[in-house]
Design a protein around this motif. Structure first.
Motif, PDB file in Angstrom:
ATOM      1  N   THR A 192      16.917  28.005  -9.055  1.00  0.00           N
ATOM      2  CA  THR A 192      17.410  29.331  -8.436  1.00  0.00           C
ATOM      3  C   THR A 192      18.427  28.705  -7.208  1.00  0.00           C
ATOM      4  OG1 THR A 192      15.403  30.584  -8.555  1.00  0.00           O
ATOM      5  CG2 THR A 192      17.079  31.301  -6.989  1.00  0.00           C
ATOM      6  N   PRO A 193      19.695  29.009  -7.548  1.00  0.00           N
ATOM      7  CA  PRO A 193      20.684  28.276  -6.516  1.00  0.00           C
ATOM      8  C   PRO A 193      20.501  29.034  -5.287  1.00  0.00           C
ATOM      9  CG  PRO A 193      21.656  28.957  -8.675  1.00  0.00           C
ATOM     10  CD  PRO A 193      20.284  29.661  -8.658  1.00  0.00           C
ATOM     11  N   PHE A 194      21.082  28.278  -4.130  1.00  0.00           N
ATOM     12  CA  PHE A 194      21.229  28.965  -2.785  1.00  0.00           C
ATOM     13  C   PHE A 194      22.406  28.296  -2.007  1.00  0.00           C
ATOM     14  CE2 PHE A 194      18.282  25.394  -2.566  1.00  0.00           C
ATOM     15  CZ  PHE A 194      18.688  24.700  -1.286  1.00  0.00           C
ATOM     16  N   LEU A 195      22.859  28.937  -1.175  1.00  0.00           N
ATOM     17  CA  LEU A 195      24.232  28.565  -0.357  1.00  0.00           C
ATOM     18  C   LEU A 195      24.160  27.871   0.625  1.00  0.00           C
ATOM     19  CD1 LEU A 195      26.430  31.675  -1.554  1.00  0.00           C
ATOM     20  CD2 LEU A 195      26.361  29.339  -2.661  1.00  0.00           C
ATOM     21  N   LEU A 202      28.575  25.216  -0.209  1.00  0.00           N
ATOM     22  CA  LEU A 202      28.002  24.547  -1.586  1.00  0.00           C
ATOM     23  C   LEU A 202      27.069  25.402  -2.105  1.00  0.00           C
ATOM     24  CD1 LEU A 202      28.053  20.884  -0.342  1.00  0.00           C
ATOM     25  CD2 LEU A 202      30.067  21.999  -1.446  1.00  0.00           C
ATOM     26  N   GLU A 203      26.815  25.034  -3.468  1.00  0.00           N
ATOM     27  CA  GLU A 203      25.784  25.656  -4.092  1.00  0.00           C
ATOM     28  C   GLU A 203      24.827  24.795  -4.622  1.00  0.00           C
ATOM     29  OE1 GLU A 203      26.156  28.500  -7.623  1.00  0.00           O
ATOM     30  OE2 GLU A 203      25.177  26.780  -8.442  1.00  0.00           O
ATOM     31  N   PHE A 204      23.373  24.802  -3.885  1.00  0.00           N
ATOM     32  CA  PHE A 204      22.537  24.063  -3.986  1.00  0.00           C
ATOM     33  C   PHE A 204      21.389  24.472  -5.035  1.00  0.00           C
ATOM     34  CE2 PHE A 204      24.502  22.587  -0.084  1.00  0.00           C
ATOM     35  CZ  PHE A 204      24.191  21.169  -0.195  1.00  0.00           C
ATOM     36  N   THR A 205      20.781  23.672  -6.037  1.00  0.00           N
ATOM     37  CA  THR A 205      19.641  24.010  -6.870  1.00  0.00           C
ATOM     38  C   THR A 205      18.752  23.015  -6.905  1.00  0.00           C
ATOM     39  OG1 THR A 205      21.273  25.386  -8.142  1.00  0.00           O
ATOM     40  CG2 THR A 205      19.100  24.977  -9.040  1.00  0.00           C
ATOM     41  N   LEU A 206      17.548  23.364  -6.747  1.00  0.00           N
ATOM     42  CA  LEU A 206      16.382  22.303  -6.769  1.00  0.00           C
ATOM     43  C   LEU A 206      15.886  22.593  -8.138  1.00  0.00           C
ATOM     44  CD1 LEU A 206      14.280  22.754  -3.734  1.00  0.00           C
ATOM     45  CD2 LEU A 206      16.406  21.260  -4.103  1.00  0.00           C
ATOM     46  N   PHE A 207      15.633  21.254  -9.038  1.00  0.00           N
ATOM     47  CA  PHE A 207      15.117  21.245 -10.121  1.00  0.00           C
ATOM     48  C   PHE A 207      13.882  20.410 -10.338  1.00  0.00           C
ATOM     49  CE2 PHE A 207      18.155  18.118 -10.150  1.00  0.00           C
ATOM     50  CZ  PHE A 207      17.651  16.898 -10.927  1.00  0.00           C
ATOM     51  N   GLU A 208      12.852  20.570 -11.299  1.00  0.00           N
ATOM     52  CA  GLU A 208      11.648  19.852 -11.160  1.00  0.00           C
ATOM     53  C   GLU A 208      11.878  18.353 -11.826  1.00  0.00           C
ATOM     54  OE1 GLU A 208       6.921  21.139 -11.283  1.00  0.00           O
ATOM     55  OE2 GLU A 208       8.286  22.355 -12.089  1.00  0.00           O
ATOM     56  N   ALA A 228       2.857  13.445  -5.978  1.00  0.00           N
ATOM     57  CA  ALA A 228       3.470  14.657  -5.228  1.00  0.00           C
ATOM     58  C   ALA A 228       3.518  15.747  -5.958  1.00  0.00           C
ATOM     59  CB  ALA A 228       5.042  14.116  -4.922  1.00  0.00           C
ATOM     60  N   LYS A 229       3.235  16.838  -5.287  1.00  0.00           N
ATOM     61  CA  LYS A 229       2.911  18.148  -5.800  1.00  0.00           C
ATOM     62  C   LYS A 229       4.484  18.894  -6.003  1.00  0.00           C
ATOM     63  CE  LYS A 229      -0.474  20.406  -4.436  1.00  0.00           C
ATOM     64  NZ  LYS A 229      -1.334  21.399  -3.790  1.00  0.00           N
ATOM     65  N   ARG A 230       4.914  18.958  -7.081  1.00  0.00           N
ATOM     66  CA  ARG A 230       6.301  19.630  -7.587  1.00  0.00           C
ATOM     67  C   ARG A 230       7.349  18.974  -6.969  1.00  0.00           C
ATOM     68  NH1 ARG A 230       6.876  25.441  -7.600  1.00  0.00           N
ATOM     69  NH2 ARG A 230       8.197  25.352  -9.517  1.00  0.00           N
ATOM     70  N   PRO A 231       7.546  17.510  -6.996  1.00  0.00           N
ATOM     71  CA  PRO A 231       8.707  17.125  -6.409  1.00  0.00           C
ATOM     72  C   PRO A 231       9.987  17.611  -7.126  1.00  0.00           C
ATOM     73  CG  PRO A 231       7.578  15.668  -8.088  1.00  0.00           C
ATOM     74  CD  PRO A 231       6.972  16.987  -8.064  1.00  0.00           C
ATOM     75  N   ALA A 232      11.244  17.596  -6.522  1.00  0.00           N
ATOM     76  CA  ALA A 232      12.511  18.297  -6.827  1.00  0.00           C
ATOM     77  C   ALA A 232      13.538  17.215  -6.679  1.00  0.00           C
ATOM     78  CB  ALA A 232      12.696  19.367  -5.898  1.00  0.00           C
ATOM     79  N   GLY A 233      14.566  17.394  -7.745  1.00  0.00           N
ATOM     80  CA  GLY A 233      15.642  16.864  -7.486  1.00  0.00           C
ATOM     81  C   GLY A 233      16.879  17.957  -7.188  1.00  0.00           C
ATOM     82  N   VAL A 234      17.975  17.492  -6.883  1.00  0.00           N
ATOM     83  CA  VAL A 234      18.934  18.331  -6.163  1.00  0.00           C
ATOM     84  C   VAL A 234      20.300  18.376  -7.001  1.00  0.00           C
ATOM     85  CG1 VAL A 234      20.106  19.216  -4.164  1.00  0.00           C
ATOM     86  CG2 VAL A 234      17.931  18.157  -4.054  1.00  0.00           C
ATOM     87  N   ILE A 235      20.850  19.630  -7.119  1.00  0.00           N
ATOM     88  CA  ILE A 235      22.135  19.682  -7.907  1.00  0.00           C
ATOM     89  C   ILE A 235      22.977  20.420  -6.876  1.00  0.00           C
ATOM     90  CG2 ILE A 235      23.576  20.905  -9.695  1.00  0.00           C
ATOM     91  CD1 ILE A 235      21.181  20.967 -11.559  1.00  0.00           C
ATOM     92  N   ILE A 236      24.068  19.617  -6.949  1.00  0.00           N
ATOM     93  CA  ILE A 236      25.179  20.414  -5.761  1.00  0.00           C
ATOM     94  C   ILE A 236      26.634  20.531  -6.490  1.00  0.00           C
ATOM     95  CG2 ILE A 236      26.305  19.919  -3.550  1.00  0.00           C
ATOM     96  CD1 ILE A 236      24.341  17.672  -3.162  1.00  0.00           C
TER      97      ILE A 236
END
Length: 246
Positions: free
Chosen positions: A125-128, A132-138, A144-152
């Motif tokens: 779910t994107p947030f600003l 910039l628009e950031f989105t976390l993805f699994e 680690a519990k539900r680690p994320a990468g980041v899209i910018i």
């Protein structure tokens, strides 16, 4: 958008305490093999955001001249990715921090004496922030519990930061990662060194090809690589203080 790799090392950093291998020796001598722990600075004209806050953050911010940040995004709950946030104690108050619920619950219990402004976000779910628009993805990084990468994203420009992950990223995550201008990829060791929780350099290159990244830079690097100036002749190793303009 400007990206600075403040820290490109794995959990022990390089040099590793007590190690005299060629890479640690190069680090002791001030070479680019010297690697502090994970933190990435994202800048626009509207502000500065940190992706992760490793234990060496104080020295990283002093070295880069950063005096104020507008937000922190945490990818997961491992010490080498968040413990440096304590360096904001009595320096900057009410920092805006972003992450999924499980990540924020764990880190903010550890940092119970601090009172940042908590912002829970959802995967995919994107947030600003700072224009910039950031989105976390699994991603996959046990335990680690539900680690994320980041899209910018900024207009048509796209950056993907894998965070700490194994190669077996889900198809849903791979779909949103497709086509970045730059992939900043976890690549902790060469392929001849066994590793379970991270990608090795071969797997990181394979991921870059699969998602059709225009450029890839490796981070979260261990001392198992040859000294930086040698290994970087064959591999796209990042280094502390590396600046990338997108």
């Amino acid at each position: 958008m400007k990206i600075t790799l403040l820290g490109t090392g794995d959990a022990p950093g390089t040099p590793v305490i007590g190690c005299t291998c060629p890479t640690c020796t190069d680090a002791h001598n001030g070479g680019r093999s010297k690697r502090t722990r994970s933190s990435i600075l994202i800048e626009t004209e509207k502000g500065k955001v940190l992706v992760d806050t490793g234990p060496d953050l104080r020295f990283q911010l002093l070295g880069s001249g950063v005096q104020y940040i507008d937000g922190v995004i945490w990818t997961h709950t491992h010490y080498d990715h968040f413990a440096g946030f304590a360096e904001f104690h009595r320096v900057q108050y009410n920092v805006d921090v972003y992450g999924i619920k499980e990540t924020l619950d764990y880190i903010l219990e550890y940092l119970h004496y601090m009172h940042p402004q908590r912002h829970e976000v959802r995967m995919y779910t994107p947030f600003l922030l700072i224009g910039l628009e950031f989105t976390l993805f699994e991603v996959v990084h046990p335990p680690a519990k539900r680690p994320a990468g980041v899209i910018i994203k900024e207009g048509q420009k796209k950056v993907v930061i894998t965070g700490d992950t194994q190669r077996n990223i889900s198809s849903r995550s791979l779909e949103v990662m497709i086509g970045p201008d730059i992939l900043i990829a976890d690549a902790i060791v060469p392929p001849n060194v066994g590793v379970k929780k991270h990608m090795n350099s071969k797997e990181a290159l394979d991921l870059a090809r699969e998602i059709r990244a225009k450029k890839v830079v490796f981070t979260h690097l261990s001392h198992y690589f040859a000294p930086h100036d040698v290994a970087s002749n064959e591999l796209p190793l990042g280094f502390d203080g590396m600046e990338i303009d997108i």
